[in-house]
Write an enzyme that holds these catalytic residues in place. Structure first.
Site, short mmCIF file in Angstrom:
data_model
loop_
_atom_site.label_atom_id
_atom_site.label_comp_id
_atom_site.label_asym_id
_atom_site.label_seq_id
_atom_site.Cartn_x
_atom_site.Cartn_y
_atom_site.Cartn_z
N SER A 118 0.84 -1.20 0.00
CA SER A 118 0.00 0.00 0.00
C SER A 118 0.87 1.24 0.00
O SER A 118 2.04 1.21 0.44
CB SER A 118 -0.90 0.01 1.24
OG SER A 118 -1.58 1.24 1.38
N TYR B 261 -2.12 -1.15 10.13
CA TYR B 261 -2.17 -1.36 8.67
C TYR B 261 -0.83 -1.01 8.03
O TYR B 261 -0.27 -1.78 7.25
CB TYR B 261 -3.29 -0.50 8.10
CG TYR B 261 -3.54 -0.67 6.62
CD1 TYR B 261 -4.31 -1.73 6.14
CD2 TYR B 261 -3.03 0.23 5.69
CE1 TYR B 261 -4.56 -1.88 4.78
CE2 TYR B 261 -3.26 0.09 4.34
CZ TYR B 261 -4.03 -0.96 3.88
OH TYR B 261 -4.27 -1.10 2.53
#
Length: 275
Positions: free
Chosen positions: A155, A168
C-alpha cells in the site's frame, strides 16, 4: 495470443474488488486461475466482507472468457486450508506460474486506543497471511522449473504516514521486507518478486463509512463526496482514487514478459501521492 497463454495464476482475495479485477485481467491474457477468498465476515472488520456469491461471480466472469478457474473459500490465516486449496488447484490445472497475494483488510483505529484483537487480526491477515500465501504456493512455481512471478499487494501506507493506520501501515511495510528477502532467495530459480503500492482504490474496502470517517474526522456522517474531497489532497493528479483495473494493469506488467527483469521493487500506483 495473450501474454499469459498456457500459464496458471493463484490469486487471493479474488471474490471482488482488486482481486476479481486481477483474475479477469490475467484471464483475458490467457491465464487459468486458482482463486480463493474467505467469503465470511472477519472479526474487527467494520464493513461487509465478500460473500460466496461474490466469488461465484468471479468464477462466472472468468469462465465467460473461456478460461478455467478453480475457486475455494479459504481464510489466508489458515495455512493448512490454504495449502490444500493451492495443491488441489495445481493438481487440476497442471502447473503454477504466478502468485498474486491480494487479500487484505482495513480497520482504522487510533494507535494508542485500538484493542489488541484489532492489532493482531490486522497482522495475522495483512502480513502473516501473505507469508502463508507464498509459503503454500511458490514451491509449485519452483518445482515447475520454468520461473515465474509473485506480486504482493502492499500500500501507499507503507511509504507515507496517515493517522489511525499504525497496524495497517506496519503490516504493509512488513510486506516490503518479506518481498525483498524472497526476491533474493528466489532469483536463482528465475522467480521475480515485487510489491505493488496503490493509493486509495475504489473498492468495497475503501468505499464505506469507517473509511469516510478516517478521511473526514471533522464530520459526524461523512459521505463519499466528503471523502473524495479529502482523498484528492493525497494525490497530485486530480483524482480521489484509482480504479481496480489501474492496479490490475500494473500487476499484468509485473507478472508478464514486459516485466521479465523487474524484481525486488516497490511498484507504486499512487497518482503522485509520494511527491
Amino acid at each position: 495470443m495473450g501474454q499469459l497463454d498456457g500459464k496458471v495464476a493463484f490469486i487471493t482475495g479474488a471474490a471482488r474488488g482488486q482481486g476479481r479485477s486481477h483474475a479477469i485481467t490475467l484471464a483475458k491474457e490467457g491465464a487459468d486461475i486458482i482463486a480463493i477468498d474467505v467469503c465470511k465476515q472477519v472479526d474487527t472488520v467494520p464493513y461487509p466482507g465478500a460473500t460466496s456469491e461474490d466469488l461465484q461471480e468471479t468464477v462466472r466472469q472468468v469462465e465467460a472468457l473461456d478460461r478455467r478457474i478453480i475457486a475455494s473459500e479459504v481464510d489466508i490465516r489458515d495455512y493448512a486450508g490454504l495449502k490444500t486449496a493451492v495443491d488441489q488447484g495445481v493438481a487440476d490445472l497442471g502447473r503454477l506460474d504466478i502468485v498474486v497475494s491480494q487479500a487484505g483488510i482495513s480497520t482504522p483505529a487510533p494507535t494508542l486506543e485500538m484493542d489488541e484483537e484489532t492489532w493482531q487480526t490486522m497482522i495475522d491477515v495483512n502480513l502473516t497471511g501473505q507469508w502463508h500465501t507464498v509459503k503454500a504456493a511458490v514451491p509449485h512455481i519452483v518445482s515447475g522449473g520454468r520461473g515465474g512471478a509473485v506480486v504482493i499487494t502492499s500500500s501507499l501506507a507503507a511509504l507515507i504516514a496517515n493517522a489511525n493506520t499504525a497496524h495497517y501501515s506496519a503490516a504493509k511495510a512488513g510486506l516490503v521486507g518479506l518481498m525483498r528477502v524472497l526476491a533474493v532467495e528466489l532469483a536463482p530459480q528465475s522467480i521475480r518478486v515485487n510489491t505493488i503500492h496503490p493509493t486509495t482504490v475504489n473498492t468495497d474496502m475503501i468505499l464505506n463509512e469507517p473509511t469516510y470517517k478516517l478521511f473526514r474526522p471533522d464530520l459526524a456522517t461523512p459521505t463519499r463526496a466528503d471523502f473524495e474531497v479529502a482523498a484528492l489532497t493525497l494525490n497530485k493528479l486530480p483524482i480521489a482514487g484509482v480504479e481496480p483495473i489501474d492496479i490490475s494493469n500494473a500487476v499484468l506488467y509485473l507478472v508478464g514478459d514486459s516485466g521479465r527483469y523487474v524484481t525486488g521493487t516497490t511498484h507504486v500506483v499512487d497518482a503522485g501521492g509520494q511527491l
